[in-house]
Design a protein around this motif. Structure first.
Motif, PDB file in Angstrom:
ATOM      1  N   ASP A   1      26.215  33.294  40.176  1.00 28.25           N
ATOM      2  CA  ASP A   1      26.774  34.344  39.320  1.00 28.25           C
ATOM      3  C   ASP A   1      25.904  35.599  39.393  1.00 28.25           C
ATOM      4  OD1 ASP A   1      28.361  35.663  37.488  1.00 28.25           O
ATOM      5  OD2 ASP A   1      27.341  34.788  35.744  1.00 28.25           O
TER       6      ASP A   1
ATOM      7  N   VAL B   1      25.759  46.782  39.227  1.00 26.06           N
ATOM      8  CA  VAL B   1      24.982  45.568  39.446  1.00 26.06           C
ATOM      9  C   VAL B   1      23.981  45.385  38.309  1.00 26.06           C
ATOM     10  CG1 VAL B   1      23.301  44.428  40.958  1.00 26.06           C
ATOM     11  CG2 VAL B   1      25.189  45.741  41.953  1.00 26.06           C
TER      12      VAL B   1
ATOM     13  N   ASP C   1      25.859  39.870  40.978  1.00 28.01           N
ATOM     14  CA  ASP C   1      26.792  40.979  41.176  1.00 28.01           C
ATOM     15  C   ASP C   1      26.768  41.542  42.590  1.00 28.01           C
ATOM     16  OD1 ASP C   1      27.542  40.952  38.384  1.00 28.01           O
ATOM     17  OD2 ASP C   1      25.590  41.864  37.982  1.00 28.01           O
ATOM     18  N   GLU C   2      25.789  41.137  43.387  1.00 31.46           N
ATOM     19  CA  GLU C   2      25.748  41.550  44.794  1.00 31.46           C
ATOM     20  C   GLU C   2      24.768  40.656  45.534  1.00 31.46           C
ATOM     21  OE1 GLU C   2      25.574  45.715  47.227  1.00 31.46           O
ATOM     22  OE2 GLU C   2      23.802  45.309  45.987  1.00 31.46           O
TER      23      GLU C   2
ATOM     24  N   ARG D   1      34.589  39.691  40.445  1.00 34.87           N
ATOM     25  CA  ARG D   1      33.251  40.187  40.755  1.00 34.87           C
ATOM     26  C   ARG D   1      33.262  41.099  41.972  1.00 34.87           C
ATOM     27  NH1 ARG D   1      29.402  35.184  41.075  1.00 34.87           N
ATOM     28  NH2 ARG D   1      31.300  34.095  41.658  1.00 34.87           N
ATOM     29  N   THR D   2      34.195  40.920  42.851  1.00 35.10           N
ATOM     30  CA  THR D   2      34.245  41.785  44.037  1.00 35.10           C
ATOM     31  C   THR D   2      34.703  43.190  43.684  1.00 35.10           C
ATOM     32  OG1 THR D   2      36.470  40.969  44.497  1.00 35.10           O
ATOM     33  CG2 THR D   2      34.659  39.901  45.658  1.00 35.10           C
TER      34      THR D   2
ATOM     35  N   PRO E   1      30.565  37.277  44.747  1.00 34.37           N
ATOM     36  CA  PRO E   1      29.854  38.567  44.687  1.00 34.37           C
ATOM     37  C   PRO E   1      30.001  39.336  45.987  1.00 34.37           C
ATOM     38  CG  PRO E   1      28.317  36.740  44.909  1.00 34.37           C
ATOM     39  CD  PRO E   1      29.653  36.130  44.668  1.00 34.37           C
TER      40      PRO E   1
ATOM     41  N   ARG F   1      21.046  40.896  41.197  1.00 33.46           N
ATOM     42  CA  ARG F   1      21.247  40.997  42.645  1.00 33.46           C
ATOM     43  C   ARG F   1      20.338  39.983  43.344  1.00 33.46           C
ATOM     44  NH1 ARG F   1      20.294  46.036  43.126  1.00 33.46           N
ATOM     45  NH2 ARG F   1      22.335  46.882  43.694  1.00 33.46           N
TER      46      ARG F   1
END
Length: 411
Positions: A230, A9, A232-233, A3-4, A264, A12
């Motif tokens: 879970d 995204v 994305d940022e 994920r990093t 994330p 969020r």
């Protein structure tokens, strides 16, 4: 791909840390609703808000369609308005005592003269409540003197010394009444509000009061919980005084190992920061240590956005470097300008130019000539902060020279 490593995204988490503000956080929801709608109409994307289920933090849910992608964002306001309100619960005499103490701290330690070498605007903003409160006191005393003189002139020949005593009582009552009137109209003058703001940090000479430290620990727990989900940022936004709170909250998270590897991406956006007003004080050891630590971390992205048109912020002053806290391996923040004179049309700039308090919130609002800074694309768009500004050069006019007299850091 972990994920990093993701470069887009879809979900969020956003944590917004307000500045020194006693108002209920619903104002930020309504501001986001109004201004995101305006920006969407200008920039050609779709964005909508809806309420979130009640939880530990006040917030809202955002659904957006931008650049061909659907994005969801959950925004939480990390509230410390109750602490602010408690710090503002002082009488008129106590506020004037605050004035003397605050002026003594900034002038007596030499911090004020150092701050003036950065930007005049925020220093003038700091001096404004002192000047305004002294003018209010002078006018109240003048009214008291006039009442005494008139009473003595009219009744003195008849009542003698009793007329003087009666006039003194009437004058004192008029003085108090006028001072109370000024305080009741502080929504227009902002003298008491700004005095309490600067006095809050000055009271402890730059150290965080225990109640604020406890609240910041709660903020950190909320962000740490989001980093285990879970998404994305995870984006932390600190506005005004909230910027230096964000620095310390994130530094604590990193030091204690609460930012998981492979989790994330963690991003920090500081807006309209006033970090030097605190970091230049003698006992701000903790803040300077946090600036030093966070600026060298490779576990997050930190972008700092200000604008010379914002007279309340230390525009284009690198908060780490000017505080004398920059390490040899400094990476952050990326400092650039929201360039109000370019991103607002001439008509809009003319309308807002002298509304200093409103301009301090422009970072959270729509731009009718948007550049590469768009608060709603950052908080609800498909690009993570790191990718959005991966190739962005810092503003060439930024100030990076160390100016702070006090550079000691907490162990």
């Amino acid at each position: 791909m972990s994920r990093t490593d993701q470069d887009q995204v879809r979900r969020r988490r956003v944590f917004y840390i307000p500045g020194y503000d006693p108002i209920h956080p619903r104002r930020y929801r309504e501001l986001y609703r109004k201004e995101s709608t305006a920006q969407a109409a200008i920039s050609g994307y779709d964005i909508a808000l809806k309420a979130k289920p009640k939880g530990a933090h006040y917030g809202w849910h955002v659904d957006a369609q931008m650049d061909g992608a659907a994005v969801e964002a959950d925004v939480d306001v990390l509230i410390w308005s109750d602490i602010v309100r408690d710090s503002m619960s002082t009488s008129i005499p106590a506020t004037y005592v605050q004035l003397i103490r605050t002026a003594w701290v900034y002038i007596g330690t030499g911090a004020l003269w150092r701050l003036m070498r950065l930007r005049k605007g925020p220093v003038i903003a700091a001096l404004y409540p002192i000047g305004m409160l002294l003018v209010q006191l002078a006018l109240a005393l003048l009214v008291a003197g006039v009442v005494l003189a008139v009473t003595d002139a009219l009744l003195g020949p008849v009542l003698g010394v009793f007329a003087t005593a009666f006039g003194a009582v009437l004058g004192a009552a008029a003085c108090v009444a006028l001072l109370r009137w000024f305080k009741s109209r502080d929504g227009k003058f902002f003298a008491y509000y700004l005095m309490h703001d600067y006095a809050y940090s000055a009271a402890s000479r730059g150290a965080n009061p225990p109640q604020l430290e406890a609240r910041m620990a709660e903020f950190g727990d909320a962000i740490a919980a989001a980093l285990a989900t879970d998404v994305d940022e995870v984006l932390v936004v600190g506005h005004s005084s909230g910027a230096h709170l964000g620095v310390s909250v994130l530094a604590d998270l990193l030091r204690t190992g609460k930012v998981p590897a492979g989790g994330p991406p963690l991003a920090f956006l500081s807006l309209g920061q006033v970090v030097p007003m605190v970091s230049f004080l003698p006992d701000a050891h903790r803040l300077r240590a946090d600036l030093h630590y966070l600026s060298a971390s490779d576990a997050l992205t930190w972008v700092d956005v200000t604008a010379p048109g914002d007279g309340c912020a230390f525009a284009l002053c690198d908060p780490v470097s000017v505080s004398g806290a920059a390490p040899a391996d400094k990476r952050w923040p990326l400092v650039f300008s929201a360039a109000f004179t370019q991103t607002l049309s001439p008509a809009r700039w003319k309308e807002l130019r002298w509304r200093f308090f409103r301009l301090h919130f422009q970072y959270l609002c729509a731009f009718d000539r948007p550049g590469d800074y768009d608060y709603f694309r950052i908080t609800a768009g498909p690009l993570p902060l790191a990718r959005r500004y991966a190739d962005r050069a810092p503003s060439r006019s930024r100030i990076e020279r160390p100016v702070n007299k006090f550079t000691s850091r907490a162990a």
